[in-house]
Design a protein around this motif. Structure first.
Motif, short mmCIF file in Angstrom:
data_model
loop_
_atom_site.label_atom_id
_atom_site.label_comp_id
_atom_site.label_asym_id
_atom_site.label_seq_id
_atom_site.Cartn_x
_atom_site.Cartn_y
_atom_site.Cartn_z
N PHE A 1 -9.23 1.67 10.76
CA PHE A 1 -10.67 2.22 10.26
C PHE A 1 -10.69 2.75 10.19
CE2 PHE A 1 -14.98 2.96 11.63
CZ PHE A 1 -15.71 2.07 10.22
N GLY A 2 -10.94 3.79 8.31
CA GLY A 2 -10.59 5.49 7.85
C GLY A 2 -11.41 5.37 6.76
N ASP A 3 -10.99 6.40 6.32
CA ASP A 3 -11.17 6.94 4.92
C ASP A 3 -10.84 6.49 3.50
OD1 ASP A 3 -11.52 8.34 2.51
OD2 ASP A 3 -11.22 10.07 3.43
N PRO A 4 -11.86 5.30 3.42
CA PRO A 4 -10.66 4.60 2.15
C PRO A 4 -9.82 4.81 1.49
CG PRO A 4 -13.29 3.94 2.65
CD PRO A 4 -13.07 4.86 3.07
N LEU A 5 -10.22 6.68 0.59
CA LEU A 5 -9.03 7.05 -0.43
C LEU A 5 -7.70 7.04 0.63
CD1 LEU A 5 -11.11 10.17 -1.28
CD2 LEU A 5 -10.94 7.78 -2.53
N HIS A 6 -7.32 7.16 1.91
CA HIS A 6 -6.53 7.64 2.29
C HIS A 6 -5.26 5.81 1.95
CE1 HIS A 6 -3.28 7.71 6.11
NE2 HIS A 6 -3.10 6.79 6.56
N ASP A 7 -6.53 4.04 1.90
CA ASP A 7 -5.10 3.06 1.66
C ASP A 7 -5.35 3.58 0.08
OD1 ASP A 7 -4.55 1.27 3.14
OD2 ASP A 7 -6.75 -0.42 2.41
N LEU A 8 -6.11 3.51 -0.27
CA LEU A 8 -5.63 4.40 -1.62
C LEU A 8 -4.15 5.49 -1.61
CD1 LEU A 8 -6.04 4.43 -5.35
CD2 LEU A 8 -7.59 5.76 -4.82
N ALA A 9 -4.28 6.22 -1.63
CA ALA A 9 -2.80 7.19 -1.34
C ALA A 9 -2.15 6.51 -0.78
CB ALA A 9 -3.67 8.50 -0.76
N THR A 10 -1.90 6.00 0.14
CA THR A 10 -0.40 5.49 0.42
C THR A 10 -0.52 3.66 -0.78
OG1 THR A 10 -2.36 3.66 2.37
CG2 THR A 10 -1.03 5.30 3.02
N HIS A 11 -0.92 3.80 -0.72
CA HIS A 11 -0.75 2.52 -1.65
C HIS A 11 0.38 3.43 -3.10
CE1 HIS A 11 -1.03 -0.66 -5.04
NE2 HIS A 11 -1.62 -0.38 -5.72
N LEU A 12 -0.93 4.13 -3.17
CA LEU A 12 -0.01 5.30 -4.71
C LEU A 12 1.28 5.64 -4.85
CD1 LEU A 12 -2.97 7.13 -5.45
CD2 LEU A 12 -2.65 4.84 -6.86
N VAL A 13 1.60 5.83 -3.35
CA VAL A 13 3.33 6.91 -2.95
C VAL A 13 3.64 5.57 -2.44
CG1 VAL A 13 4.14 8.11 -1.61
CG2 VAL A 13 1.49 8.73 -1.91
N ARG A 14 3.62 4.46 -1.69
CA ARG A 14 4.75 3.24 -1.62
C ARG A 14 4.83 2.56 -2.61
NH1 ARG A 14 2.38 3.11 4.75
NH2 ARG A 14 2.37 5.02 5.41
N MET A 15 3.55 1.97 -3.36
CA MET A 15 4.47 1.77 -4.63
C MET A 15 5.33 1.91 -5.09
SD MET A 15 3.00 -1.57 -4.70
CE MET A 15 2.86 -1.70 -6.44
N GLY A 16 5.85 3.49 -5.49
CA GLY A 16 6.42 4.33 -6.54
C GLY A 16 5.98 3.78 -7.72
N TYR A 17 4.79 4.23 -8.68
CA TYR A 17 4.47 4.19 -9.48
C TYR A 17 4.45 5.87 -10.25
CZ TYR A 17 0.35 1.23 -8.08
OH TYR A 17 -0.11 -0.54 -8.35
N GLU A 18 5.04 5.35 -11.49
CA GLU A 18 5.21 6.91 -12.06
C GLU A 18 3.54 7.60 -11.99
OE1 GLU A 18 7.79 7.93 -12.95
OE2 GLU A 18 9.18 6.43 -13.58
N LYS A 19 3.51 8.91 -12.50
CA LYS A 19 2.28 9.55 -12.35
C LYS A 19 1.38 8.80 -12.91
CE LYS A 19 -0.40 13.24 -11.42
NZ LYS A 19 -0.64 13.01 -10.03
N HIS A 20 1.43 8.83 -14.76
CA HIS A 20 0.64 7.95 -15.23
C HIS A 20 0.10 6.07 -14.92
CE1 HIS A 20 4.35 5.92 -16.99
NE2 HIS A 20 2.97 5.18 -17.41
N ASP A 21 0.85 5.48 -13.82
CA ASP A 21 0.34 4.85 -13.15
C ASP A 21 -0.50 5.06 -12.16
OD1 ASP A 21 1.12 2.72 -15.00
OD2 ASP A 21 3.04 3.30 -14.08
#
Length: 374
Positions: free
Chosen positions: A239-259
Motif C-alpha cells: 500500500f503506497g505511492d502509485p508512482l512506485h508501481d509505475l516505476a517498477t513496471h517501467l524498469v522491469r519490463m525492459g522498455y526502451e527510453k521512448h517506450d
C-alpha cells in the motif's frame, strides 16, 4: 466436504496436492520466489477446492533464497480476496496451506514467452492495457485492504514511503547479507554507505494518495489470452505511492527510453480520464526518484543472484554471464548510488571467481528467470 473442520480440510487438500506433485504430472515453472506446479484436480480434490473436476490449478511452493523484496502482508490469500472482488480476471487463491498455496490457473501465454525482454519496441495497444490495469488497481477500495504494519507511513506521505523503502533495502537486504556478500559488493564497487548516498540526494516533493500497488508488473507476471491481459502473482503487493508501481513496471519490463516515456503518458492520461488525477501530482519531479530507487535497490539482488546462480563446477561461460549481469546492475546504479569506482569486466570476473572459490554453491538452489509465473 464443506463441513470438515478447517485444519482437517487443509490437511486433506495438502495431501491430495502433494500426491499429484510427487507423481510428476504437470508443468513445473520456476521463478525468483517460488516453484509453481501446474496440475489437474481429480474429482475429490476438485470438491475440496470448490473447482470443476480436472481443471488445472497452480500449486505454489516458496524457494529458500535471500530476502530482497518487502512483504507487508504475509498472506497473499488475504490480498487476493480483495483483489478478486474488483479485478475479476485475477486468478483466486483456492487454498491457503500456510507455507504453500493453491491458485486457479490462468490459461494463456506469458508475455515473457511471446515477447521476451529486449526483442523490440513495446506495443501501443498492450501499453494501453497496462495503463487500464493500473487504473483498476488504483480503484480497489482502500478500506477493504488488510491492515498495514504499525509503522506504515500516513496516507499521502510519499517521502515517508520512499524512506521506508530505503530503510527496507538497507536493513533487510543490504546489511543482513554483508557477512556473506560484503567482499563481493565492495569488489564490484558497491560500498557500505551506498543507500545513505541515495537518501541524501533523492526526495519526493509532492503528496499523492496511497493505493494498492502490485509492485511486480513485468513480462513473466503478465498472461495474455487473445487480447485480454491478466496480471498474476500478488504476493509482493503493498500500500503506497502509485508512482512506485509505475516505476517498477517501467524498469522491469525492459522498455526502451521512448517506450518508457509513452507508457508514462498513457498511465497519466488513463488516471486523469478515470478521475484519479491526484495520483499524478508531481509526476515529472518524483517519477525519476522512483526510477532511480529501482536501479539503486536492484544492485543488491542482482549481484547476489549472479553469485548464487553459479553452479559448483562453473565454467568460463557461467562466470561471463554472471559478470555481465553484475556490470549491467552497477552501471544502472552508478548515478543513483553515487558509485565512484565501478570496475571493468575483468575485475568483476575476478571478484566473482574469488567469491565462488570462498563460498562455493550456497545452500538452496539458485533462483532463475521465470517463464511463468514468478
Amino acid at each position: 466436504m464443506h463441513r470438515l473442520p478447517h485444519r482437517a480440510h487443509k490437511a486433506l487438500v495438502r495431501h491430495f496436492v502433494e500426491s499429484r506433485r510427487l507423481r510428476g504430472r504437470g508443468e513445473v515453472l520456476r521463478g525468483h520466489h517460488n516453484t509453481n506446479y501446474v496440475l489437474r484436480a481429480g474429482p475429490v480434490l476438485a470438491l475440496l477446492l470448490g473447482a470443476v473436476p480436472f481443471t488445472r490449478f497452480k500449486y505454489r511452493v516458496p524457494l529458500t533464497t535471500v530476502e530482497v523484496v518487502p512483504r507487508i502482508w504475509p498472506r497473499e490469500s488475504e490480498v487476493l480476496r480483495v483483489v478478486c472482488r474488483h479485478l475479476r480476471e485475477v486468478p483466486a487463491c483456492l487454498a491457503d496451506l500456510g507455507d504453500r498455496s493453491v491458485h486457479r490457473y490462468r490459461t494463456g501465454r506469458a508475455l515473457s514467452e511471446i515477447r521476451p525482454d529486449g526483442t523490440g519496441g513495446a506495443d501501443e495497444t498492450l501499453m494501453r492495457e497496462f495503463a487500464a490495469f493500473f487504473v483498476r488497481t488504483a480503484r480497489v477500495p482502500v478500506a477493504e485492504l488488510p491492515p498495514r504494519p504499525g509503522d506504515w507511513p500516513e496516507d499521502g506521505d510519499t517521502q515517508g514511503f520512499l524512506e521506508w523503502l530505503v530503510r527496507f533495502t538497507e536493513e533487510r537486504v543490504h546489511l543482513p547479507n554483508r557477512d556473506r556478500f560484503g567482499t563481493l559488493f565492495d569488489a564490484v564497487g558497491v560500498p557500505r554507505d551506498a543507500m545513505a548516498r541515495f537518501a541524501a540526494h533523492h526526495r519526493c516533493r509532492a503528496a499523492r494518495p496511497f493505493r494498492l500497488l502490485h509492485t511486480d508488473v513485468h513480462r513473466a507476471n503478465t498472461v495474455l489470452r487473445g487480447k485480454r491481459l491478466t496480471v498474476i502473482d500478488w504476493e509482493l503487493a503493498i500500500f503506497g505511492d502509485p508512482l512506485h508501481d509505475l516505476a517498477t513496471h517501467l524498469v522491469r519490463m525492459g522498455y526502451e527510453k521512448h517506450d518508457q516515456v509513452r507508457m508514462t503518458e498513457l498511465w497519466a492520461g488513463a488516471m486523469e480520464e478515470a478521475g484519479l488525477a491526484e495520483l499524478t501530482a508531481g509526476l515529472d519531479d518524483d517519477l525519476p526518484v522512483y526510477l532511480a530507487f529501482e536501479h539503486a535497490q536492484s544492485v543488491f539482488p542482482d549481484v547476489m543472484r549472479a553469485a548464487i546462480g553459479l553452479p559448483a563446477d562453473a565454467s568460463a561461460e557461467h562466470f561471463g554471464a554472471a559478470a555481465d549481469r553484475v556490470r549491467r546492475a552497477t552501471r544502472l546504479a552508478r548515478e543513483p548510488l553515487r558509485l565512484v569506482d565501478v570496475p571493468g569486466r575483468e575485475q568483476v570476473l575476478a571478484a566473482l571467481r574469488a567469491w565462488h572459490g570462498a563460498h562455493g554453491r550456497p545452500d538452496g538452489a539458485p533462483s532463475g528467470p521465470a517463464r511463468r509465473p514468478a
